[in-house]
Design an enzyme around this catalytic site. Structure first.
Site, short mmCIF file in Angstrom:
data_model
loop_
_atom_site.label_atom_id
_atom_site.label_comp_id
_atom_site.label_asym_id
_atom_site.label_seq_id
_atom_site.Cartn_x
_atom_site.Cartn_y
_atom_site.Cartn_z
N GLY A 20 33.08 41.12 42.40
CA GLY A 20 34.42 40.68 42.07
C GLY A 20 35.34 41.77 41.54
O GLY A 20 36.53 41.53 41.35
N ASP A 22 37.80 44.98 41.27
CA ASP A 22 38.76 45.67 42.12
C ASP A 22 39.48 46.72 41.29
O ASP A 22 39.13 46.94 40.13
CB ASP A 22 39.72 44.68 42.79
CG ASP A 22 40.59 43.92 41.79
OD1 ASP A 22 41.18 44.57 40.91
OD2 ASP A 22 40.68 42.68 41.92
N LYS A 215 37.45 47.19 48.83
CA LYS A 215 38.41 47.34 47.75
C LYS A 215 38.78 48.81 47.61
O LYS A 215 37.87 49.65 47.46
CB LYS A 215 37.82 46.82 46.43
CG LYS A 215 37.53 45.33 46.45
CD LYS A 215 38.81 44.50 46.44
CE LYS A 215 38.52 43.02 46.41
NZ LYS A 215 39.76 42.21 46.31
N ASP A 244 41.87 46.54 50.60
CA ASP A 244 42.56 45.73 49.58
C ASP A 244 42.80 46.56 48.33
O ASP A 244 41.86 46.96 47.65
CB ASP A 244 41.70 44.49 49.25
CG ASP A 244 42.41 43.52 48.34
OD1 ASP A 244 43.53 43.82 47.89
OD2 ASP A 244 41.83 42.45 48.09
N GLU A 297 47.84 36.23 47.41
CA GLU A 297 47.06 35.59 46.34
C GLU A 297 47.81 35.54 45.02
O GLU A 297 47.49 34.72 44.17
CB GLU A 297 45.71 36.30 46.17
CG GLU A 297 45.79 37.65 45.51
CD GLU A 297 44.51 38.46 45.69
OE1 GLU A 297 44.28 38.93 46.81
OE2 GLU A 297 43.76 38.63 44.73
N ASP A 320 47.12 30.75 48.95
CA ASP A 320 45.87 30.21 48.42
C ASP A 320 46.19 28.89 47.72
O ASP A 320 46.97 28.86 46.76
CB ASP A 320 45.27 31.23 47.43
CG ASP A 320 43.93 30.78 46.84
OD1 ASP A 320 43.67 29.56 46.82
OD2 ASP A 320 43.16 31.66 46.41
N GLU A 374 38.30 34.06 54.78
CA GLU A 374 37.56 34.85 53.80
C GLU A 374 36.32 34.09 53.32
O GLU A 374 36.35 32.87 53.13
CB GLU A 374 38.49 35.14 52.61
CG GLU A 374 37.86 36.00 51.54
CD GLU A 374 38.88 36.50 50.52
OE1 GLU A 374 39.90 35.83 50.30
OE2 GLU A 374 38.63 37.59 49.95
#
Lengths: 408, 408
Positions: A20, A22, A215, A244, A297, A320, A374
């Site tokens: 998770g 980034d 990422k 990303d 997002e 989202d 995703e």
């Protein structure tokens, strides 16, 4: 089926090291502010909003405050004119002043709205995708609030768009059998080592994925380029690689670094800069073309999505439904994106649980291309009906509701 | 002077019938989420964020959570590099996810930031306007976070802008003696009767005001036109009349109705549509020119202000330091507006208490035109040092701090 009580739950989940992470968010939790609509029987509507842990309690409190008008209402009555219900919830004046239509109060609206759609589907004993597909265009539109979109999408425009797709729906319904292609986000979290990224890439490929995400946004762009190269070398030239940056760069930095990153032939560059910066993204989209920009997002509502689409500032729309005002706003944005011919590839704060339903609707009823959805597996064990991915494809859910129930 | 404890207060005030009403917000309260920075002595820093009552408690909770890193820090140390402090508060990852830079968490940041500036001025025993004017350009810039503005305003740009104004400051310092002109917003609240509007207009004129505001956005635009005509007939052709729609219209409606409202020769039309709609405002500004668009009270951060300015979508910048991330973001937006040659005419969620300091700085140090500052008297009796308006002019405050202390 009548709403007899409303409760919330503040659910937070620690992730394994590095997962998770980034460029902006480190050592994170995934968390849901959950809205439960009780009916006096065994059926409960469950709606999620997604956060990163701390502050999730604020969203739960806002759910309690904003959802009060739903008490005592039959779900069929609410959903017959949910567009009006939705607007009356979000425009309670004092709470509106805390947005409008963004931040904590809007996340609360997401959870409430999603719980309503979940309860509606459960009460009709169908999966959400089927509920939505079975609605007439007029019935579907009655669930949406299209206010402030009228310069680009009137009710009549939306009705035409939906109606025009009816005759070709059967051609697109094949996806219900084949499943909906997924892409793997968990290959390249920011804090994973190079070895881990390579190992994850191998596993993704052997699991049937041909599209994956890395990422980026390192202080030294050379790290990003090296890691992208590792994935490319492992996955092959045919693989689809998304980058990303999670808002790490300002606009001049993004222009400069994106120019370097195009060497690894990315399918898109995601969140290159601040998510409110419509004109910054417009400038970037022009500068990096033919490479494409994805974002969404952190775009809180349909009005800002409208601006992004008008400005040709996004090539992929990552709305989202657990970050905007729920399923209703997700569908409004999807209609708008269709008008602008921009694909909807949702960010999945819900881990794909809810969105697996919504992308089926978007493809079959709106005629959106079935690109991919995703996939993030980290919370699988916490869902009652975790999404089933076989050979890289989401399998069409057959259980009642929107797949958002968590295990207690 | 060190911060030894941090407390919050949820202060809500009922208004007399009709006061504060507009096309969107009826029967309202005014409320402050207050951040108090205690020092162990008699000096306390006080910072406000403005809301309309319900939900104000959420902002107080966010203040508690976000302000924790300030505990134990000397105020001079914090303010010597407040830009970095500011960014570290607002970018705490989990809370950042609840915005970023908008809604409840950003309002909390406003209160925290404003309390820091208030404590800083009190610790130096000067009014805030004097503290700010006494800082060197470098010291002032060290209090600001200009991230994500670099495509329009780098640190070097801002330094040049401030430095270039130094030699002409004395010419503009006359305003400290004359006072800063006010305008009266309380003439024409939405729910006031026609008779009340006429009576209020007479009183405003006799109190020395020559500029005033009418709330519009009635279901029947004829009502707005009639009431604007009443003010015009009472105040005379030389009076300055502003119209405020409080987001009531969508873009096509705004285009149509604004064309009718221009008959009463308004100085500006405020919040014609949704505050997130940069391109909608751009379209409107072009359509109604030479009539001008004002907006800002619901624009949450500098990035969106940047877009409005880039798009020439606002003619007056109504940034409000108790609605964006506090004094620091107000000043960053004011620098940006100066670059684009757009006047800053703050919305005053603080009732002008804090902004009377900031407009003096904007005029003297940034070279912004000294147009006028909104005046709303409804909370006068609740402030320890209520703003003094004489003959329609704000008198320069001489007490220590930012004038935001409330009576218990």
């Amino acid at each position: 089926m009548t709403i007899t009580a409303i409760t919330t739950a503040d659910r937070r989940f620690d992730l394994r090291a590095g997962a998770g992470s980034d460029a902006i968010h480190q050592n994170i939790q995934y968390a849901y502010a959950v809205c439960h609509l009780h009916t006096g029987g065994t059926t409960t509507g469950t709606g999620l909003a997604f956060t990163l842990g701390a502050g999730n309690d604020l969203v739960c409190q806002a759910i309690n405050a904003l959802s009060a008008p739903l008490l005592g209402k039959p779900i069929e009555d609410l959903m017959a004119d949910f567009g009006t219900v939705y607007r009356s919830i979000t425009d309670q004046p004092a709470y509106r002043w805390l947005g409008p239509h963004k931040g904590v109060v809007h996340l609360a609206l997401a959870a409430i709205t999603n719980a309503c759609f979940d309860l509606w589907a459960k009460s009709r004993q169908v999966p959400l995708w089927k509920l939505l597909l079975d609605l007439s265009p007029e019935q579907l539109l009655a669930t949406l609030d299209l206010s402030y979109l009228e310069d680009e999408l009137t009710h009549a425009d939306a009705l035409t768009l939906l109606t025009n797709q009816l005759s070709t729906r059967p051609d697109r319904s094949e996806v219900l059998k084949t499943g909906y292609r997924g892409y793997d986000t968990s290959v390249g979290w920011f804090n994973y080592s190079d070895e881990q990224v390579v190992e994850n890439t191998r596993r993704a490929i052997s699991n049937g994925f041909s599209a994956m995400k890395l990422k980026v946004g390192s202080k030294d762009p050379a790290r990003d380029i090296r890691r992208a190269g590792l994935i490319r070398a492992t996955a092959g030239d045919a693989a689809t690689l998304m980058l990303d940056a999670n808002q790490q760069w300002n606009v001049p930095q993004a222009r400069q670094i994106c120019a370097q990153l195009t060497d690894v032939n990315p399918y898109w560059i995601e969140e290159p800069t601040h998510p409110d910066d419509v004109l910054g993204h417009q400038q970037l989209a022009r500068a990096v073309a033919p490479f494409k920009i994805a974002t969404g997002e952190h775009i809180p509502n349909k009005v800002i999505f409208k601006n992004f689409l008008q400005a040709q500032a996004m090539d992929f729309c990552q709305v989202d439904a657990v970050r905007v005002g729920g399923v209703a706003e997700f569908l409004a944005v999807s209609l708008l994106a269709k008008k602008f011919d921009v694909p909807v590839v949702p960010h999945v704060g819900d881990m794909g649980q809810l969105h697996q339903h919504l992308v089926l609707f978007n493809h079959i009823a709106l005629g959106h291309e079935a690109l991919f959805l995703e996939h993030i597996p980290h919370l699988r064990s916490h869902f009652r009906h975790p999404a089933e991915i076989v050979g890289g494809y989401y399998q069409t859910p057959q259980h009642e509701g929107s797949s958002c129930d968590l295990i207690d």
